[in-house]
Write a protein that holds these residues in place. Structure first.
Motif, PDB file in Angstrom:
ATOM      1  N   THR A  55       0.831  -1.209   0.000  1.00  0.00           N
ATOM      2  CA  THR A  55       0.000   0.000   0.000  1.00  0.00           C
ATOM      3  C   THR A  55       0.863   1.256   0.000  1.00  0.00           C
ATOM      4  O   THR A  55       0.666   2.162  -0.814  1.00  0.00           O
ATOM      5  N   VAL A  97      -5.838   3.856  -3.436  1.00  0.00           N
ATOM      6  CA  VAL A  97      -5.065   2.601  -3.481  1.00  0.00           C
ATOM      7  C   VAL A  97      -5.795   1.483  -2.734  1.00  0.00           C
ATOM      8  O   VAL A  97      -5.900   0.359  -3.228  1.00  0.00           O
ATOM      9  N   ILE A  98      -6.357   1.817  -1.573  1.00  0.00           N
ATOM     10  CA  ILE A  98      -7.042   0.779  -0.791  1.00  0.00           C
ATOM     11  C   ILE A  98      -8.311   0.325  -1.505  1.00  0.00           C
ATOM     12  O   ILE A  98      -8.633  -0.862  -1.533  1.00  0.00           O
ATOM     13  N   ALA A 101      -7.200  -2.083  -4.063  1.00  0.00           N
ATOM     14  CA  ALA A 101      -6.583  -3.320  -3.569  1.00  0.00           C
ATOM     15  C   ALA A 101      -7.609  -4.240  -2.922  1.00  0.00           C
ATOM     16  O   ALA A 101      -7.453  -5.458  -2.952  1.00  0.00           O
ATOM     17  N   PHE A 111      -4.751  -3.916   4.413  1.00  0.00           N
ATOM     18  CA  PHE A 111      -4.052  -3.015   3.504  1.00  0.00           C
ATOM     19  C   PHE A 111      -3.713  -1.691   4.188  1.00  0.00           C
ATOM     20  O   PHE A 111      -3.266  -0.760   3.547  1.00  0.00           O
TER      21      PHE A 111
END
Lengths: 242, 242
Positions: A55, A97-98, A101, A111
């Motif tokens: 992350t 990003v999270i 993901a 994460f």
């Protein structure tokens, strides 16, 4: 794990981070957790990261790429008008990003990552922020001029007790090294070398940067001296009388 | 949370525990986490507990009831032939309580508790054990003569650094108070008053027991003196030279 500290002093901002990452005690590596961006005369930005390495690397890579190829809807770290908006940008990138993901239904906790963001943009003061895993953030103030992320507990008592207003850069580094040494001694997942950076007020640059290795003479002096200094400190207090 | 420490010194065993329990920061109470049993001239047993209060109270109540009405298959804490078997008894009682509290399929983690058990039985040495939430346990040795349970991190660096062989009772209490004060200052869920107990070797009794309140003059001396002692200790180290 990780241990990072960002500290606001009268003359600027001081940052220190360890370099150990681990997936279990049998799988450790060395990665710097300190990233800096500078525009000479215009801005300096320092980002320390803790948590899931995939992350934090993704967040930093996205931030970095977007400073090079600016897209209309993804602003650049080098173009934000204030440190507050820079913190918002870091938080938004973390959320992005999270979101990518963790597919629907998956627990996003794994994460998780947090950041210490500090810097100064021409026209503003040096400012220091803590970005939470949720992407929101808080700013350091007069009462709490430092932030820690990662394995924060072992090194906190000495920061609380020995920090005082008006500390200079050299004294601050000494205090940070004691805090890091206490943490390294107690938790295997925090380890040397350490990264140190100093951004002097109104210099808009990382004026001093150093990697402190295990055999660094000053680090050894502090680490060894601290044990005897602590024992003397304990001795200086009156004994308990049953 | 909780903070408890048991420490083996040359002249016996020293125990200290806080008294705060909490279910959220808005729901705190005071409960002693230190329980002692004595048979004059025969044995002394001290039990410190951390974790789920319902579990620890059930374990202690069962242990206590069985010292009064001894059943054949549930041995008494006052009849075990050795400290090792006493530790086994505590571990087994913990397993029994968790088995009853957590119906099939339910996560037993929430019922977790850990214990520090120390004492001496005639014919044996003073011994100190750490009982894990799983009911198994380890014993303190030469290299690690102390155990902590609960919120262990804030108070650990000072124990690691300042503990040395040959400490007397009075110096040990001083060291423990510094460790507890560091923890209380950093974590709201650990709080005064503190319970202190000392079992001198071959006395088979809790020879000294004290409740240390917030306004205890010695505690205040240590707490206030420690801040300035730490600052002097930091000052005694050479400053960093960039």
């Amino acid at each position: 794990m990780t241990y990072c500290v960002g500290l606001k002093i009268d003359t600027g901002l001081v940052f220190m981070s360890d370099t150990r990452t681990n997936a279990g005690v049998d799988n450790i590596s060395t990665f710097s957790k300190m990233r800096t961006w500078q525009v000479p005369g215009g801005r300096v930005i320092v980002l320390l990261s803790a948590g899931n390495l995939a992350t934090t690397q993704a967040v930093i890579s996205l931030l970095d790429e977007r400073t090079k190829a600016v897209e209309e809807r993804a602003p650049s770290l080098l173009a934000t008008p204030s440190m507050f908006q820079t913190a918002q940008l870091v938080g938004d990138t973390l959320k992005e990003v999270i979101r990518q993901a963790a597919p629907a239904g998956q627990n996003a906790d794994a994460f998780g990552a947090s950041f210490i963001l500090g810097g100064q943009i021409r026209g503003g003061e040096p400012r220091l922020f803590l970005v939470y895993p949720e992407g929101n953030f808080i700013e350091a103030g007069e009462d709490t001029p430092f932030f820690q992320i990662g394995e924060t507990k072992y090194g906190k008592p000495i920061l609380i007790r020995a920090h005082e207003k008006g500390l200079g850069f050299a004294e601050t580094v000494k205090l940070l090294l004691v805090s890091f040494d206490s943490t390294v001694k107690a938790n295997l997942s925090v380890g040397l070398p350490l990264d140190l950076a100093y951004c002097e007020r109104d210099s808009f640059t990382v004026g001093y940067r150093k990697r402190i290795e295990q055999d660094d003479p000053y680090f050894r002096t502090v680490s060894e001296g601290w044990s005897s200094a602590l024992k003397s400190a304990i001795k200086s207090l009156p004994d308990f009388e049953p």
